[in-house]
Design an enzyme around this catalytic site. Structure first.
Site: not given
Ligand code: NAD
Ligand code: UDP
Length: 313
Positions: A11-12, A35-36, A75, A145, A175, A186
């Site tokens: 995402f970021v 996870t991307g 991560s 984490y 974010t 999230r």
């Protein structure tokens, strides 16, 4: 600059690639797609200054040619993801960060670490200032984490002290924005998805815990400014606009015109009760503060989830 971005398909990370290319840099994007998603970078396929390599950064590898900066963003980041991949999360924060610091050292490049407000754990100081050392349960479910990021911060400072590496540490607070996965657990995608479907909105605990939500463009701007700065100690990046999770659910319900009922579920273990960044350092050092209001940011995020529903899953 030639910039290596890890976690680039996330995402970021994908928004960071867009920003770096817009600034005229070239980007080597690394991601193991844990996870991307490739789709987050698909629009860059024809960009000559952009290259993607599927690479697990916990494994040794080399990069040909010059590198001026390494932005280490790989991560799992959602509690759902890091609870599913606790070992991978610890490995990417430790071995992965080590490999990227070595890369920066060999190439004479600067290095930026994406750290997190989770370093403060369930904070006893509010709002959180960078000098607060935190209240982390080292053996709780979130420790994979939190401790991974705390180790990564310590390793980054060790490389700076031992080798004089030009390092930066961004402590990122919650974010949100386009390219989050609808199902990543999230709270922003969870509530938006539930509200749009008219399904019950799941409030964990009594909803009195607080968070402060930053729009992704603001975060990326802060990280870019930090990369260009000489600040070596951690800098909080986030939006200080704090609200309870219950207020946030009502906000999403109003914005979407949803009639979803609210349902209350148990609060996950060690879920921080309060969170708000003190961004005085970012203001003073970087001339940075968030510009995008929650309404505007959520509007853009909703538009993405509504028009690009395929991309969101
Ligand atoms: P994300 O899950 O969307 O992106 C993380 C990316 O890292 C994914 O594309 C994933 O495939 C990749 N990755 C994981 N392990 C890897 C490995 N071993 N090798 C290569 N790639 C790997 O999460 P995000 O929200 O974009 O978070 C990006 C960074 O920002 C993370 O470091 C996270 O800890 C940090 N952060 C994010 C937030 C937030 O609210 N989004 C808050 C605090 C910190
Ligand atoms: N949360 C919630 N319902 C959900 C998902 C999350 O009430 O469906 C709460 C969660 O317990 C936490 C806050 O929302 O208090 C933010 O959770 P998120 O997973 O987005 O990030 P965190 O800040 O915990 O890393």
């Amino acid at each position: 600059m030639h910039i290596v971005v890890t976690g680039a398909a996330g995402f970021v990370g994908s928004h960071m690639c867009d920003r770096l290319l817009a600034e005229g840099h070239s980007v080597l994007a690394l991601d193991n797609l844990l996870t991307g998603k490739r789709r987050n970078l698909a629009h860059l396929a024809a960009e000559p200054r952009f290259q993607f390599i599927e690479q697990d950064i916990t494994k040794p590898f080399s990069v040909e040619g010059p590198v001026d900066a390494v932005m280490n963003m790989a991560s799992p980041a959602s509690p759902k993801d890091y609870l599913e991949y606790p070992i991978e999360t610890l490995e990417v924060g430790s071995f992965g960060t080590r490999h990227m610091l070595e890369l920066a050292r060999i190439k004479g490049a600067r290095f930026l670490l994406s750290s997190t407000s989770e370093c403060y754990g369930d904070p006893a100081v509010h709002p959180q200032v960078e000098t607060y050392w935190g209240n982390v349960n080292p053996v709780g479910p979130r420790s994979c984490y939190d401790e991974s990021k705390r180790f990564a911060e310590a390793l980054t400072m060790a490389f700076h002290r031992k080798f004089g590496l030009a390092t930066n540490i961004a402590r990122i607070f919650n974010t949100y924005g386009p390219r989050m996965k609808l199902d990543d657990g999230r709270v922003v995608p969870a509530f938006v998805d539930q509200a749009l479907r008219g399904e019950p909105m799941t409030i964990f605990g009594d909803g009195s815990q607080t968070r402060s939500f930053c729009y992704v463009d603001d975060l990326v701007d802060g990280m870019y400014r930090l990369l260009l700065s000489d600040e070596r100690y951690p800098v909080n990046l986030g939006n200080p606009c704090e609200m309870t999770i219950l207020e946030f659910a009502e906000h999403i319900r109003r914005m979407t015109g949803s009639r979803s009922p609210l349902v209350f579920q148990p609060l996950p273990e060690d879920d921080p009760k309060i969170r708000r960044p003190d961004i005085s350092r970012a203001r003073a050092l970087l001339g940075w503060e968030p510009r995008v209001s929650l309404e505007e940011g959520l509007d853009r995020t909703l538009a993405y989830f509504q028009t690009d529903a395929d991309a969101a899953v």
